[in-house]
Design an enzyme around this catalytic site. Sequence first.
Site, short mmCIF file in Angstrom:
data_model
loop_
_atom_site.label_atom_id
_atom_site.label_comp_id
_atom_site.label_asym_id
_atom_site.label_seq_id
_atom_site.Cartn_x
_atom_site.Cartn_y
_atom_site.Cartn_z
N TYR A 156 1.05 -1.06 0.24
CA TYR A 156 -0.32 -0.22 0.00
C TYR A 156 1.19 1.25 0.03
O TYR A 156 0.52 2.39 -0.66
CB TYR A 156 -0.87 -0.14 1.06
N LYS A 160 0.93 4.11 -2.55
CA LYS A 160 0.86 5.36 -2.78
C LYS A 160 2.06 6.71 -3.12
O LYS A 160 1.32 6.91 -2.96
CB LYS A 160 0.18 5.50 -1.19
N1 NAD Z 1 -9.80 5.78 5.67
C1 NAD Z 1 -8.54 6.85 5.67
O1 NAD Z 1 -8.11 7.19 6.74
C2 NAD Z 1 -7.74 6.84 4.69
C3 NAD Z 1 -6.22 7.00 5.36
C4 NAD Z 1 -5.12 7.06 3.44
C5 NAD Z 1 -5.64 6.96 2.31
N2 NAD Z 1 -6.80 6.57 2.52
C6 NAD Z 1 -7.36 6.34 0.97
O2 NAD Z 1 -8.91 7.23 -0.03
C7 NAD Z 1 -9.41 6.04 -0.42
C8 NAD Z 1 -10.89 5.86 0.09
O3 NAD Z 1 -10.69 5.01 1.31
P1 NAD Z 1 -11.56 4.74 2.33
O4 NAD Z 1 -11.02 4.98 3.84
O5 NAD Z 1 -13.55 4.95 1.89
O6 NAD Z 1 -12.25 3.33 2.10
P2 NAD Z 1 -13.71 2.04 1.76
O7 NAD Z 1 -12.79 0.70 2.08
O8 NAD Z 1 -14.44 3.41 3.26
O9 NAD Z 1 -13.79 2.21 0.18
C9 NAD Z 1 -12.85 2.12 -0.45
C10 NAD Z 1 -14.35 1.86 -2.00
O10 NAD Z 1 -13.38 1.50 -2.54
C11 NAD Z 1 -14.27 1.11 -3.90
N3 NAD Z 1 -13.65 -0.26 -4.65
C12 NAD Z 1 -12.25 -1.21 -4.01
N4 NAD Z 1 -11.62 -1.84 -5.22
C13 NAD Z 1 -12.24 -1.54 -6.16
C14 NAD Z 1 -11.97 -1.24 -7.56
N5 NAD Z 1 -11.32 -2.04 -7.98
N6 NAD Z 1 -12.40 -0.78 -8.26
C15 NAD Z 1 -14.07 0.48 -7.74
N7 NAD Z 1 -14.13 0.76 -6.23
C16 NAD Z 1 -13.06 -0.45 -5.78
C17 NAD Z 1 -14.59 0.12 -2.61
O11 NAD Z 1 -15.83 -1.35 -2.70
C18 NAD Z 1 -15.24 0.69 -1.34
O12 NAD Z 1 -16.51 1.34 -1.48
C19 NAD Z 1 -8.51 5.11 -0.86
O13 NAD Z 1 -7.81 5.68 -1.97
C20 NAD Z 1 -7.59 4.91 0.92
O14 NAD Z 1 -6.87 3.83 0.37
C21 NAD Z 1 -7.87 6.21 2.92
#
Ligand code: NAD
Length: 251
Positions: A156, A160
């Site tokens: 990851y 990223k």
């Molecule tokens: N939540 C955090 O604290 C955090 C921190 C750093 C980065 N992020 C990044 O933010 C973004 C959103 O994360 P989140 O926390 O809302 O996660 P989440 O798991 O709640 O949502 C992620 C969404 O992506 C969809 N998804 C997964 N694989 C997919 C694919 N192959 N094609 C299309 N859709 C797909 C899932 O079905 C889900 O709805 C991500 O890129 C994550 O890496 C989140």
Amino acid sequence: MTEVLKDRVAVVTGAGQGIGRSIAERFAKEGAHVAVVDINEELTNETTKIITDAGGSAIAVVCDVSSREAVNAAAAKTVEQFGPISILVSNAGVTRPAMLWKMTDEQFDLVHDVHVKGSFYWLQAVTPAMREARAGNIIFTTSGAGLIGSVGQINYSVAKAGLLGMTRSAARELAPYNIVVNAVAPAAATPMTETIRTDERFKEKYLEGIPMNRWAEPDEIAGTYVYLAGPDCSYLTGQCLSVDGGRTMVR
Ligand SMILES: NC(=O)c1ccc[n+]([C@@H]2O[C@H](COP(=O)([O-])OP(=O)(O)OC[C@H]3O[C@@H](n4cnc5c(N)ncnc54)[C@H](O)[C@@H]3O)[C@@H](O)[C@H]2O)c1
């Protein structure tokens, strides 16, 4: 209320839940036509219904972003429904944690394919029309893991960090066309972070590393995307904004 994204056509990937859903809802409230893109059909429909029930404009587009064919078909469906795409938020994400000595090729490749290839496919799908229009806002969702690393998530972190390179290179290539490309590194209470927020082994330690000492709600992250997608973001490009309660500020 002014609608800063009025009649703009926006793609938000990973909009089935979490941060992506909040972004999609906020964009629609700001007047955008939103393609709610996600691999999970049920969640895609749910987000779309929330938006349309509230009077917003959205279509559900089921798409696995790690497939070039699926991305091209999803982009075509969006254009057919709403017209040329002028905002891309590449936000879909997955994690497959393991210490580096246990990580499999499958875990490494899946995370790379969803984040890096998925973002690249979307970038290539939306930029021809943006170049022609000489306008566009592109936002990648990266992570503190890409900035400062993360234990048990080398796949990851690599993906990223790769998105930061993609942000900067695309920003340079697209600047002559008046297209801005930026990234957001969030930290929010979503299904993705459930384990580190609730598991006794991680939660205290993780919170200690956040100066604001709490997790954000996804809605607190979405406003940054509205800014990066909107008319006020005309001269900021190639940057990463960390919306993370101060976790990754320079120490
Ligand atoms: N939540 C955090 O604290 C955090 C921190 C750093 C980065 N992020 C990044 O933010 C973004 C959103 O994360 P989140 O926390 O809302 O996660 P989440 O798991 O709640 O949502 C992620 C969404 O992506 C969809 N998804 C997964 N694989 C997919 C694919 N192959 N094609 C299309 N859709 C797909 C899932 O079905 C889900 O709805 C991500 O890129 C994550 O890496 C989140």
